[in-house]
Design a protein around this motif. Structure first.
Motif, PDB file in Angstrom:
ATOM      1  N   MET A  84       0.831  -1.218   0.000  1.00  0.00           N
ATOM      2  CA  MET A  84       0.000   0.000   0.000  1.00  0.00           C
ATOM      3  C   MET A  84       0.861   1.261   0.000  1.00  0.00           C
ATOM      4  O   MET A  84       0.502   2.255  -0.610  1.00  0.00           O
ATOM      5  CB  MET A  84      -0.967  -0.020   1.195  1.00  0.00           C
ATOM      6  CG  MET A  84      -2.067  -1.057   1.029  1.00  0.00           C
ATOM      7  SD  MET A  84      -3.321  -1.001   2.343  1.00  0.00           S
ATOM      8  CE  MET A  84      -2.625  -2.127   3.544  1.00  0.00           C
ATOM      9  N   ASP A  85       1.996   1.208   0.706  1.00  0.00           N
ATOM     10  CA  ASP A  85       2.892   2.377   0.784  1.00  0.00           C
ATOM     11  C   ASP A  85       3.858   2.426  -0.389  1.00  0.00           C
ATOM     12  O   ASP A  85       4.689   3.329  -0.474  1.00  0.00           O
ATOM     13  CB  ASP A  85       3.728   2.342   2.089  1.00  0.00           C
ATOM     14  CG  ASP A  85       2.848   2.333   3.334  1.00  0.00           C
ATOM     15  OD1 ASP A  85       1.651   2.665   3.216  1.00  0.00           O
ATOM     16  OD2 ASP A  85       3.355   1.978   4.413  1.00  0.00           O
ATOM     17  N   ASN A  86       3.790   1.417  -1.264  1.00  0.00           N
ATOM     18  CA  ASN A  86       4.729   1.289  -2.386  1.00  0.00           C
ATOM     19  C   ASN A  86       6.185   1.361  -1.926  1.00  0.00           C
ATOM     20  O   ASN A  86       7.018   2.018  -2.545  1.00  0.00           O
ATOM     21  CB  ASN A  86       4.429   2.352  -3.448  1.00  0.00           C
ATOM     22  CG  ASN A  86       4.950   1.939  -4.809  1.00  0.00           C
ATOM     23  OD1 ASN A  86       5.240   0.760  -5.032  1.00  0.00           O
ATOM     24  ND2 ASN A  86       5.106   2.905  -5.706  1.00  0.00           N
ATOM     25  N   ALA A  87       6.493   0.685  -0.826  1.00  0.00           N
ATOM     26  CA  ALA A  87       7.866   0.628  -0.317  1.00  0.00           C
ATOM     27  C   ALA A  87       8.735  -0.220  -1.248  1.00  0.00           C
ATOM     28  O   ALA A  87       8.224  -1.000  -2.061  1.00  0.00           O
ATOM     29  CB  ALA A  87       7.859   0.029   1.087  1.00  0.00           C
TER      30      ALA A  87
ATOM     31  N   LEU B  79     -13.610  -9.494  -3.665  1.00  0.00           N
ATOM     32  CA  LEU B  79     -13.001  -8.162  -3.593  1.00  0.00           C
ATOM     33  C   LEU B  79     -11.523  -8.211  -3.999  1.00  0.00           C
ATOM     34  O   LEU B  79     -11.069  -7.440  -4.852  1.00  0.00           O
ATOM     35  CB  LEU B  79     -13.164  -7.627  -2.160  1.00  0.00           C
ATOM     36  CG  LEU B  79     -12.556  -6.288  -1.764  1.00  0.00           C
ATOM     37  CD1 LEU B  79     -12.885  -5.202  -2.751  1.00  0.00           C
ATOM     38  CD2 LEU B  79     -13.036  -5.895  -0.377  1.00  0.00           C
ATOM     39  N   HIS B  80     -10.767  -9.131  -3.407  1.00  0.00           N
ATOM     40  CA  HIS B  80      -9.339  -9.228  -3.740  1.00  0.00           C
ATOM     41  C   HIS B  80      -9.117  -9.829  -5.135  1.00  0.00           C
ATOM     42  O   HIS B  80      -8.209  -9.401  -5.844  1.00  0.00           O
ATOM     43  CB  HIS B  80      -8.592 -10.027  -2.660  1.00  0.00           C
ATOM     44  CG  HIS B  80      -8.159  -9.182  -1.497  1.00  0.00           C
ATOM     45  ND1 HIS B  80      -7.268  -9.610  -0.538  1.00  0.00           N
ATOM     46  CD2 HIS B  80      -8.479  -7.908  -1.149  1.00  0.00           C
ATOM     47  CE1 HIS B  80      -7.071  -8.644   0.345  1.00  0.00           C
ATOM     48  NE2 HIS B  80      -7.813  -7.617   0.007  1.00  0.00           N
ATOM     49  N   ASP B  81      -9.939 -10.797  -5.531  1.00  0.00           N
ATOM     50  CA  ASP B  81      -9.795 -11.375  -6.881  1.00  0.00           C
ATOM     51  C   ASP B  81     -10.042 -10.313  -7.950  1.00  0.00           C
ATOM     52  O   ASP B  81      -9.317 -10.245  -8.952  1.00  0.00           O
ATOM     53  CB  ASP B  81     -10.770 -12.544  -7.091  1.00  0.00           C
ATOM     54  CG  ASP B  81     -10.337 -13.801  -6.354  1.00  0.00           C
ATOM     55  OD1 ASP B  81      -9.330 -13.745  -5.623  1.00  0.00           O
ATOM     56  OD2 ASP B  81     -11.005 -14.841  -6.502  1.00  0.00           O
ATOM     57  N   ASP B  82     -11.083  -9.487  -7.751  1.00  0.00           N
ATOM     58  CA  ASP B  82     -11.390  -8.435  -8.726  1.00  0.00           C
ATOM     59  C   ASP B  82     -10.218  -7.469  -8.862  1.00  0.00           C
ATOM     60  O   ASP B  82      -9.921  -6.994  -9.960  1.00  0.00           O
ATOM     61  CB  ASP B  82     -12.659  -7.663  -8.317  1.00  0.00           C
ATOM     62  CG  ASP B  82     -13.921  -8.443  -8.632  1.00  0.00           C
ATOM     63  OD1 ASP B  82     -13.845  -9.425  -9.402  1.00  0.00           O
ATOM     64  OD2 ASP B  82     -14.996  -8.076  -8.118  1.00  0.00           O
ATOM     65  N   LEU B  83      -9.559  -7.182  -7.740  1.00  0.00           N
ATOM     66  CA  LEU B  83      -8.385  -6.306  -7.792  1.00  0.00           C
ATOM     67  C   LEU B  83      -7.254  -6.994  -8.563  1.00  0.00           C
ATOM     68  O   LEU B  83      -6.643  -6.399  -9.454  1.00  0.00           O
ATOM     69  CB  LEU B  83      -7.933  -5.962  -6.362  1.00  0.00           C
ATOM     70  CG  LEU B  83      -6.631  -5.168  -6.215  1.00  0.00           C
ATOM     71  CD1 LEU B  83      -6.728  -3.794  -6.884  1.00  0.00           C
ATOM     72  CD2 LEU B  83      -6.265  -4.991  -4.738  1.00  0.00           C
ATOM     73  N   MET B  84      -6.992  -8.262  -8.233  1.00  0.00           N
ATOM     74  CA  MET B  84      -5.903  -8.987  -8.907  1.00  0.00           C
ATOM     75  C   MET B  84      -6.182  -9.171 -10.400  1.00  0.00           C
ATOM     76  O   MET B  84      -5.279  -9.143 -11.208  1.00  0.00           O
ATOM     77  CB  MET B  84      -5.678 -10.344  -8.219  1.00  0.00           C
ATOM     78  CG  MET B  84      -5.034 -10.208  -6.841  1.00  0.00           C
ATOM     79  SD  MET B  84      -4.626 -11.797  -6.066  1.00  0.00           S
ATOM     80  CE  MET B  84      -6.144 -12.150  -5.185  1.00  0.00           C
ATOM     81  N   LYS B  99     -14.196   2.298  -7.516  1.00  0.00           N
ATOM     82  CA  LYS B  99     -15.064   3.251  -6.805  1.00  0.00           C
ATOM     83  C   LYS B  99     -14.264   3.992  -5.737  1.00  0.00           C
ATOM     84  O   LYS B  99     -14.452   5.181  -5.514  1.00  0.00           O
ATOM     85  CB  LYS B  99     -16.237   2.507  -6.166  1.00  0.00           C
ATOM     86  CG  LYS B  99     -17.370   3.417  -5.686  1.00  0.00           C
ATOM     87  CD  LYS B  99     -18.542   2.594  -5.164  1.00  0.00           C
ATOM     88  CE  LYS B  99     -19.441   3.396  -4.248  1.00  0.00           C
ATOM     89  NZ  LYS B  99     -20.312   4.343  -4.958  1.00  0.00           N
ATOM     90  N   TRP B 100     -13.376   3.264  -5.031  1.00  0.00           N
ATOM     91  CA  TRP B 100     -12.444   3.892  -4.111  1.00  0.00           C
ATOM     92  C   TRP B 100     -11.060   3.847  -4.782  1.00  0.00           C
ATOM     93  O   TRP B 100     -10.851   4.537  -5.753  1.00  0.00           O
ATOM     94  CB  TRP B 100     -12.441   3.168  -2.752  1.00  0.00           C
ATOM     95  CG  TRP B 100     -13.591   3.525  -1.883  1.00  0.00           C
ATOM     96  CD1 TRP B 100     -13.643   4.507  -0.939  1.00  0.00           C
ATOM     97  CD2 TRP B 100     -14.891   2.873  -1.828  1.00  0.00           C
ATOM     98  NE1 TRP B 100     -14.876   4.514  -0.315  1.00  0.00           N
ATOM     99  CE2 TRP B 100     -15.654   3.540  -0.833  1.00  0.00           C
ATOM    100  CE3 TRP B 100     -15.486   1.814  -2.523  1.00  0.00           C
ATOM    101  CZ2 TRP B 100     -16.971   3.165  -0.536  1.00  0.00           C
ATOM    102  CZ3 TRP B 100     -16.788   1.448  -2.224  1.00  0.00           C
ATOM    103  CH2 TRP B 100     -17.513   2.123  -1.258  1.00  0.00           C
ATOM    104  N   ASN B 101     -10.178   2.992  -4.307  1.00  0.00           N
ATOM    105  CA  ASN B 101      -8.841   2.889  -4.901  1.00  0.00           C
ATOM    106  C   ASN B 101      -8.263   1.527  -4.522  1.00  0.00           C
ATOM    107  O   ASN B 101      -8.827   0.831  -3.668  1.00  0.00           O
ATOM    108  CB  ASN B 101      -7.952   4.040  -4.417  1.00  0.00           C
ATOM    109  CG  ASN B 101      -7.915   4.111  -2.901  1.00  0.00           C
ATOM    110  OD1 ASN B 101      -7.438   3.197  -2.236  1.00  0.00           O
ATOM    111  ND2 ASN B 101      -8.448   5.189  -2.333  1.00  0.00           N
ATOM    112  N   PRO B 102      -7.141   1.133  -5.162  1.00  0.00           N
ATOM    113  CA  PRO B 102      -6.595  -0.208  -4.878  1.00  0.00           C
ATOM    114  C   PRO B 102      -6.276  -0.427  -3.399  1.00  0.00           C
ATOM    115  O   PRO B 102      -6.532  -1.511  -2.867  1.00  0.00           O
ATOM    116  CB  PRO B 102      -5.324  -0.253  -5.727  1.00  0.00           C
ATOM    117  CG  PRO B 102      -5.608   0.654  -6.874  1.00  0.00           C
ATOM    118  CD  PRO B 102      -6.420   1.780  -6.282  1.00  0.00           C
ATOM    119  N   ASN B 103      -5.739   0.588  -2.713  1.00  0.00           N
ATOM    120  CA  ASN B 103      -5.416   0.412  -1.293  1.00  0.00           C
ATOM    121  C   ASN B 103      -6.666   0.126  -0.455  1.00  0.00           C
ATOM    122  O   ASN B 103      -6.617  -0.688   0.478  1.00  0.00           O
ATOM    123  CB  ASN B 103      -4.691   1.644  -0.739  1.00  0.00           C
ATOM    124  CG  ASN B 103      -3.227   1.660  -1.139  1.00  0.00           C
ATOM    125  OD1 ASN B 103      -2.746   0.721  -1.780  1.00  0.00           O
ATOM    126  ND2 ASN B 103      -2.522   2.710  -0.778  1.00  0.00           N
ATOM    127  N   ALA B 104      -7.767   0.780  -0.794  1.00  0.00           N
ATOM    128  CA  ALA B 104      -9.025   0.507  -0.090  1.00  0.00           C
ATOM    129  C   ALA B 104      -9.434  -0.943  -0.311  1.00  0.00           C
ATOM    130  O   ALA B 104      -9.902  -1.617   0.618  1.00  0.00           O
ATOM    131  CB  ALA B 104     -10.122   1.452  -0.575  1.00  0.00           C
TER     132      ALA B 104
END
Lengths: 327, 327
Positions: A84-87, B79-84, B99-104
């Motif tokens: 998340m922090d792109n470290a 939720l995580h599969d859709d992101l991946m 709708k939000w962002n990848p970190n969310a």
């Protein structure tokens, strides 16, 4: 009762974690987990759990699975936080999302979180399962809440000291506190003792984090292990910065805000200038007072725990060592 | 015994999930969770859990927390599969990372996974905690393994039918099976019954997934709810494609591989051409036979469960409805 030194406990839990069988399929899922857990670290949370258990019982090896669980959970949070922090680096090695890819970091992190629950359940005596899982679940959720606040603070300049303390309580302290409480529960401690050790852990965690914030400005680079001024350069909302923004007079505050907004500067100049502002406002002393306050509160809480003082010394020595304090 | 219809169970668990108090702070963490769980869906897994429980006991409301747990876990994986997978939409609505962002999506997903454990523990009778958590933990880990295999298959053209079946067993079937087994355990079923229902769920899940693969090619768009040929256009390694690559003669196989490699084509032509190949090789029939095989195996396993046949009808009717079969 026969107590073990924190060094010995650390070595044992380290060896136990190293021995966990992660070489299973699919390799793409388990290799990053093995990698993350092999990077080491101080194994602070499992050692705290074992020290708390050791206040009540001798056979620490009985709770190695739970100690490994808390370390696995902690490393899961590092894995996802780094993404998340792109470290780039963690403990001197490339992070999983660079060494593999972001999807590996997501999915292997998920599996680590699940594994941490598996370890927490493993050989957990039936009478303690409910209370152990309650502490662990609540703690795990609060750590996520802390990370969320931390990310939200990045884009705010009006974070109060109170909000900051609550954020680090959630992000850092509760896991130390939870480790101690779970160790106490498994050792058969009374509810009061378990809660006192939890509260002790919270204060100790707050003191550690403020110490970290302090050392970023005033630390000895040779001892601190990180570059001095890292937080200053990335405008991290630390206790130092938030307090300075709150306490400085109007002109000094404007000066500080200008440095935060600046985009073109020599890094060493920014560190020097912001440190000079901290010196002028007396942030170092304010921070040290706050650390002392938490430290004293922690000590008072530990004193109330109903085991012999001699037994508590081991835990207190460990904390003192971590705080780099001389007695 | 008084059994409830699957429709009624579905409505109840739906209302229970809607009533969960997600409006807590930090909003940035909990809003995406509430959003994902409000998108609906068939609530298939909780209904299966309740149906299995209802084979043994009437008071289904006692295990609503566990039913909500399995649905929360399932939605965490989406939720995580859709992101991946970098998906855009889910159930007709934008996915969380858009709708939000990848970190969310990462952090709210993590919190959902933790919440699913919280619900699974909530009011779980002490005598069942260990076995319920064992099934849940094992299942949760296997679903991650299935997702890992699925991602790895994307870049391979040598996936065997056997590997594919194992992947969908892990990614899809075990969670249906686990839902049934947990419901059975909580209902007080014998170990044999609980395992039979698990195995029934595995076969049923395999039949569902192959049905899904089949319907992408031969489904009625009005009924299927997705566009026909979606899997063909993105070269998804479905049972249809893998079997075709295995069974086709050399020339037809080359034709199929050319379509997979093609980068410039009219979508409808590709769907038409690949479907024609499937027709020629007889993939539709092969797939239907395999579905029938799993369906018959599932039925035989359910027959062995030691409750009256009349009680099993509810569960079987639900499965038949899902399979869109006429009796």
């Amino acid at each position: 009762m026969n107590q073990q030194s924190s060094e010995h406990l650390m070595k044992q839990i380290h060896a136990y974690i190293e021995s966990l069988p992660y070489s299973r399929n699919p390799k793409g899922l388990y290799d990053p987990i093995e990698y993350v857990l092999s990077l080491g670290g101080k194994r602070l949370r499992p050692v705290l759990m074992l020290l708390a258990y050791n206040l009540y019982k001798e056979d620490v090896e009985r709770i190695f699975p739970q100690a490994a669980a808390i370390e696995t959970y902690h490393n899961f949070t590092l894995l996802h936080d780094d993404l998340m922090d792109n470290a780039e680096m963690r403990r001197g090695k490339p992070v999983v999302h660079k060494k593999w890819n972001p999807n590996a970091a997501i999915l292997s992190g998920d599996a680590m979180l699940i594994l941490s629950y598996q370890f927490m359940m493993q050989d957990c005596p039936a009478q303690y399962v409910k209370s152990v899982m309650e502490v662990f679940g609540q703690t795990a959720l609060e750590v996520c809440e802390g990370q969320q606040w931390d990310m939200e603070f990045e884009t705010r300049t009006d974070v109060t000291v109170e909000e900051y303390i609550e954020m680090i309580r959630l992000k850092t302290s509760v896991l130390l506190a939870g480790a101690l409480k779970i160790g106490a529960i498994l050792g058969g401690a009374s509810e009061d003792d378990a809660q006192l050790l939890y509260d002790f852990g919270v204060r100790m965690g707050l003191a550690f984090q403020l110490q970290d914030d302090y050392l970023d400005v005033y630390g000895d680079p040779a001892v601190f292990g990180k570059k001095i001024g890292g937080d200053i350069l990335c405008n991290k909302k630390t206790y130092m910065l938030i307090t300075a923004l709150e306490k400085a007079d109007a002109q000094t505050r404007r000066e500080l805000l200008d440095w935060i907004a600046a985009s073109n500067y020599v890094p060493s100049s920014k560190i020097e200038a912001v440190t000079a502002i901290y010196n002028k406002v007396g942030i170092g002393e304010i921070c040290q007072q706050k650390i002392d306050q938490y430290y004293e509160e922690a000590k008072a809480l530990l004193e109330k725990v109903s085991v012999e003082d001699a037994l508590k010394q081991n835990l207190m020595d460990f904390v003192l060592k971590l705080m780099n304090r001389k007695l």
